[in-house]
Write an enzyme that holds these catalytic residues in place. Structure first.
Site, mmCIF file in Angstrom:
data_model
loop_
_atom_site.group_PDB
_atom_site.id
_atom_site.type_symbol
_atom_site.label_atom_id
_atom_site.label_comp_id
_atom_site.label_asym_id
_atom_site.label_seq_id
_atom_site.Cartn_x
_atom_site.Cartn_y
_atom_site.Cartn_z
ATOM 1 N N PHE A 1 -5.513 -22.714 26.812
ATOM 2 C CA PHE A 1 -4.209 -23.389 26.863
ATOM 3 C C PHE A 1 -3.750 -23.673 28.284
ATOM 4 O O PHE A 1 -2.925 -24.553 28.506
ATOM 5 C CB PHE A 1 -3.136 -22.552 26.136
ATOM 6 C CG PHE A 1 -2.567 -21.427 26.965
ATOM 7 C CD1 PHE A 1 -1.538 -21.668 27.861
ATOM 8 C CD2 PHE A 1 -3.060 -20.133 26.870
ATOM 9 C CE1 PHE A 1 -1.012 -20.643 28.654
ATOM 10 C CE2 PHE A 1 -2.555 -19.107 27.647
ATOM 11 C CZ PHE A 1 -1.532 -19.368 28.540
ATOM 12 N N LYS B 1 -12.881 -29.259 21.870
ATOM 13 C CA LYS B 1 -11.976 -28.461 21.026
ATOM 14 C C LYS B 1 -10.917 -27.877 21.957
ATOM 15 O O LYS B 1 -11.137 -26.863 22.621
ATOM 16 C CB LYS B 1 -12.768 -27.340 20.343
ATOM 17 C CG LYS B 1 -12.224 -26.853 19.009
ATOM 18 C CD LYS B 1 -10.812 -26.297 19.051
ATOM 19 C CE LYS B 1 -10.713 -24.908 19.599
ATOM 20 N NZ LYS B 1 -9.290 -24.474 19.765
ATOM 21 N N GLU C 1 -5.138 -24.872 20.560
ATOM 22 C CA GLU C 1 -4.167 -25.306 19.547
ATOM 23 C C GLU C 1 -2.731 -25.154 20.035
ATOM 24 O O GLU C 1 -1.797 -25.635 19.395
ATOM 25 C CB GLU C 1 -4.387 -24.563 18.217
ATOM 26 C CG GLU C 1 -4.274 -23.047 18.268
ATOM 27 C CD GLU C 1 -5.569 -22.341 18.688
ATOM 28 O OE1 GLU C 1 -6.218 -22.773 19.665
ATOM 29 O OE2 GLU C 1 -5.904 -21.317 18.060
ATOM 30 N N SER D 1 -10.388 -16.289 27.274
ATOM 31 C CA SER D 1 -10.307 -14.866 27.597
ATOM 32 C C SER D 1 -11.693 -14.216 27.489
ATOM 33 O O SER D 1 -12.577 -14.731 26.794
ATOM 34 C CB SER D 1 -9.330 -14.192 26.642
ATOM 35 O OG SER D 1 -9.761 -14.409 25.316
ATOM 36 N N CYS E 1 -6.153 -18.739 35.763
ATOM 37 C CA CYS E 1 -7.269 -17.792 35.889
ATOM 38 C C CYS E 1 -7.512 -17.442 37.349
ATOM 39 O O CYS E 1 -8.199 -16.476 37.643
ATOM 40 C CB CYS E 1 -8.529 -18.384 35.280
ATOM 41 S SG CYS E 1 -9.041 -19.861 36.144
ATOM 42 N N GLU F 1 -5.642 -7.954 32.059
ATOM 43 C CA GLU F 1 -5.204 -9.294 32.458
ATOM 44 C C GLU F 1 -3.902 -9.592 31.703
ATOM 45 O O GLU F 1 -3.907 -9.765 30.481
ATOM 46 C CB GLU F 1 -6.261 -10.344 32.102
ATOM 47 C CG GLU F 1 -5.852 -11.727 32.565
ATOM 48 C CD GLU F 1 -6.816 -12.831 32.131
ATOM 49 O OE1 GLU F 1 -7.368 -12.761 31.027
ATOM 50 O OE2 GLU F 1 -6.988 -13.787 32.915
HETATM 51 P P1 NAD Z 1 -8.279 -17.747 24.381
HETATM 52 O O1 NAD Z 1 -9.536 -16.979 24.620
HETATM 53 O O2 NAD Z 1 -7.253 -17.183 23.471
HETATM 54 O O3 NAD Z 1 -8.623 -19.209 23.776
HETATM 55 C C1 NAD Z 1 -9.605 -20.045 24.390
HETATM 56 C C2 NAD Z 1 -10.198 -20.938 23.307
HETATM 57 O O4 NAD Z 1 -10.847 -20.112 22.329
HETATM 58 C C3 NAD Z 1 -9.144 -21.775 22.555
HETATM 59 O O5 NAD Z 1 -9.657 -23.068 22.357
HETATM 60 C C4 NAD Z 1 -8.966 -21.015 21.253
HETATM 61 O O6 NAD Z 1 -8.646 -21.860 20.169
HETATM 62 C C5 NAD Z 1 -10.324 -20.375 21.026
HETATM 63 N N1 NAD Z 1 -10.245 -19.097 20.313
HETATM 64 C C6 NAD Z 1 -9.209 -18.207 20.324
HETATM 65 N N2 NAD Z 1 -9.501 -17.143 19.552
HETATM 66 C C7 NAD Z 1 -10.738 -17.356 19.048
HETATM 67 C C8 NAD Z 1 -11.591 -16.596 18.194
HETATM 68 N N3 NAD Z 1 -11.222 -15.410 17.710
HETATM 69 N N4 NAD Z 1 -12.795 -17.100 17.898
HETATM 70 C C9 NAD Z 1 -13.196 -18.298 18.380
HETATM 71 N N5 NAD Z 1 -12.423 -19.045 19.208
HETATM 72 C C10 NAD Z 1 -11.217 -18.593 19.544
HETATM 73 O O7 NAD Z 1 -7.665 -18.064 25.825
HETATM 74 P P2 NAD Z 1 -6.264 -18.715 26.161
HETATM 75 O O8 NAD Z 1 -5.197 -17.726 25.889
HETATM 76 O O9 NAD Z 1 -6.169 -20.066 25.579
HETATM 77 O O10 NAD Z 1 -6.421 -18.930 27.747
HETATM 78 C C11 NAD Z 1 -6.162 -17.916 28.690
HETATM 79 C C12 NAD Z 1 -7.431 -17.195 29.069
HETATM 80 O O11 NAD Z 1 -8.382 -18.116 29.607
HETATM 81 C C13 NAD Z 1 -7.208 -16.166 30.161
HETATM 82 O O12 NAD Z 1 -7.959 -15.033 29.858
HETATM 83 C C14 NAD Z 1 -7.732 -16.854 31.411
HETATM 84 O O13 NAD Z 1 -8.150 -15.994 32.435
HETATM 85 C C15 NAD Z 1 -8.875 -17.613 30.841
HETATM 86 N N6 NAD Z 1 -9.259 -18.699 31.719
HETATM 87 C C16 NAD Z 1 -10.385 -18.534 32.466
HETATM 88 C C17 NAD Z 1 -10.775 -19.519 33.339
HETATM 89 C C18 NAD Z 1 -12.006 -19.357 34.179
HETATM 90 O O14 NAD Z 1 -12.369 -20.296 34.847
HETATM 91 N N7 NAD Z 1 -12.674 -18.219 34.171
HETATM 92 C C19 NAD Z 1 -10.023 -20.702 33.436
HETATM 93 C C20 NAD Z 1 -8.888 -20.848 32.652
HETATM 94 C C21 NAD Z 1 -8.510 -19.825 31.786
#
Ligand code: NAD
Length: 501
Positions: free
Chosen positions: A151, A175, A178, A228, A283, A383
């Site tokens: 997000f 994808k 959401e 994450s 991040c 985090e």
């Molecule tokens: P998230 O892991 O909740 O979601 C990321 C994606 O995974 C979304 O598209 C979501 O729909 C999907 N998803 C969520 N739960 C899932 C599941 N159980 N099974 C399969 N897919 C699933 O992350 P977020 O809250 O959207 O974003 C924040 C996180 O992203 C933080 O941890 C941040 O550090 C990380 N991030 C990392 C970087 C990097 O470059 N390392 C960059 C941006 C964000």
């Protein structure tokens, strides 16, 4: 409830699919529901993947010149209209408008880079490696590539991947999160306007069901995931088992180490920008300040006075810091702050009780600073992904490096110092993928590659730069012999392993 439905995108048009499931999308500054996003069923996901599969061979067969012209047109349109995309990001993510437009500009850098695909994708040629034999290499697209984004950067993170993937001749299924799914649709429509053929850029809206379909589908060649750490690990394992190429970027806990010889005003500005920009939902945000020796005594008052000038509010109204993304996330951040107080850290600035005039239902947490944080506290280990800065005090440079290297994460780190020798030693010793020296958020420019170490990235390949070009293409090496028609060949039987001569 709003009737604005945020659809999937296939064949250059919105697509509803068959699933009736949706999720609410909110404006974090007002708390109001602004729309409902489709949540794909497995069948919907396969319908989207199928359109990309159909489009991929024709797109790959198009000349480099024609593909580049379309990418270049997309670049021009995006540059002209980046403020429109910024406004969409602010309305669903909450980050302030300048920051949202800045995110688009950083994504645009990757589009700039991808416009050079004709050069980037060139193979090699060696003549006469053995008598009458030449060798050349080429890189070809993978087919359908999946991108799953978080997000916090609804435009930039997809753009870490799709400009290069498309320029290299692949078809994309994106994808998005959401929580803020509209930016992806806006970019999809821009591709249509730029002349991209049907099916080459598709958007699949949804949650775990859509993700799992991408991970398992034999028609999807690769997965680029950002999110994450627990989900990144899951995605990496499941997609790798399915035989795909995977890059899965995970979470972070980024430290800023400050040595006593640092320029304190530059350091204080940098820490406030990096800890509280985008409400800490980056991040590459700095969430831990590692203060070496007595430096904290002069630094902390500077941080406090700067935080005192920050205006928190609706990102469309010229504030410095917006809300966090959802009510649930706000509550989670507040519970971490409660936990930090209970664990005995000293709260120096408390953002829990912040009130924003005219926006009582927004998802607000103010900038928060803890001092005397220890490494066993959850505010240090976890985090939080919010505007919470933890100060850890250490006595020496060696202790600071040991602290950073003990973290399971290795995304970004910064060192603030006036000593070139200390900086040089630090960049060699620290086990982190992206390092800033007197730079707080060291996001590499597009022609370098973005990625962390350890639990911040699963897979070998980082995003964009030459690593991105290699990720989205597969190499072939061709060894060839063409007989000269003016001379008669002298064939001989030779069953031994061929050697070059
Ligand atoms: P998230 O892991 O909740 O979601 C990321 C994606 O995974 C979304 O598209 C979501 O729909 C999907 N998803 C969520 N739960 C899932 C599941 N159980 N099974 C399969 N897919 C699933 O992350 P977020 O809250 O959207 O974003 C924040 C996180 O992203 C933080 O941890 C941040 O550090 C990380 N991030 C990392 C970087 C990097 O470059 N390392 C960059 C941006 C964000």
């Amino acid at each position: 409830m709003s009737e604005h439905i945020i659809e999937h995108w296939v064949n250059n048009a919105p697509f509803s699919g068959t699933s009736s499931a949706t999720a609410d999308v909110t404006n974090p500054a007002t708390g109001a529901i602004s729309g409902r996003v489709r949540l794909a069923s497995d069948a919907d996901a396969h319908a989207v993947i199928a359109t990309a599969k159909k489009a991929a061979p024709g797109w790959a067969a198009l000349s480099l010149a024609k593909r580049t012209q379309i990418v270049f047109r997309f670049r021009q349109l995006l540059d002209e209209r980046k403020a429109d995309l910024g406004a969409i990001i602010t309305s669903e993510h909450g980050k302030v408008l300048d920051d949202a437009i800045g995110e688009v500009s950083r994504g645009l850098e990757v589009v700039d880079f991808a416009c050079g695909i004709a050069h980037l994708i060139k193979g090699e040629f060696s003549e006469q490696v053995s008598t009458g034999i030449d060798v050349h290499s080429k890189r070809q697209p993978l087919g359908v590539v999946g991108i799953i984004s978080p997000f916090n950067f609804p435009a930039m993170v997809p753009m870490w991947f799709f400009p290069i993937a498309i320029a290299a001749g692949n078809a994309v299924v994106l994808k998005p999160s959401e929580k803020d799914p509209s930016a992806a649709l806006w970019m999809a429509d821009l591709w249509r306007e730029a002349g991209l053929p049907d099916g080459v850029f598709t958007v699949l809206q949804g949650n775990k069901v859509a993700v799992d379909a991408l991970l398992d589908s034999p028609d999807v060649a690769s997965i680029s995931f950002v999110g994450s750490t627990p989900i990144a690990r899951y995605v990496y394992e499941r997609a790798s088992l399915a035989g795909k190429r995977v890059q899965a970027l995970g979470g972070a806990k980024n430290h800023m180490v400050v040595l006593p010889d640092a320029n304190l005003d530059l350091t204080a500005d940098s820490i406030v920008n990096a800890a509280f920009g985008s409400a800490g939902e980056r991040c590459m945000a700095i969430s831990v300040l590692v203060a070496v020796g007595p430096v904290i005594d002069e630094l902390l008052p500077r941080i406090q006075s700067r935080v005192g000038t920050l205006r928190v509010g609706d990102g469309t109204l010229g504030c410095n810091m917006g809300p966090v993304v959802t009510r649930e996330h706000r509550d989670k951040i507040v519970s971490y702050i409660d936990g930090g107080v209970s664990a005995g850290a000293k709260i120096v600035i408390d953002g829990r009780e912040i009130k924003v005039a005219d926006r009582p239902d927004g998802f607000w947490v103010g900038p928060t600073v803890f001092d005397h944080v220890t490494t066993d506290m959850e505010i240090y280990t976890d985090e939080i992904f919010g505007p919470v800065l933890s100060v850890v005090r250490v006595d020496t440079y060696e202790e600071a490096v040991e602290l950073v290297n003990s973290s399971p994460y290795g995304n970004g780190v910064a060192l603030f110092t006036g000593s070139g020798g200390a900086a040089r030693r630090f960049e060699n010793e620290v086990q982190v993928g992206m390092i800033g020296i007197n730079v707080p958020v060291p996001v590499p420019t597009a022609y370098y590659s973005f990625g962390g170490w350890k639990d911040s990235l699963f897979g070998d390949t980082h995003a964009h730069g030459m690593e991105g070009v290699r990720f989205f293409t597969r190499a072939k090496v061709i060894t060839s012999r063409w007989l000269d028609p003016s001379t008669s060949p002298s064939p001989e039987l030779q069953l031994a392993f061929p050697t070059n001569d």
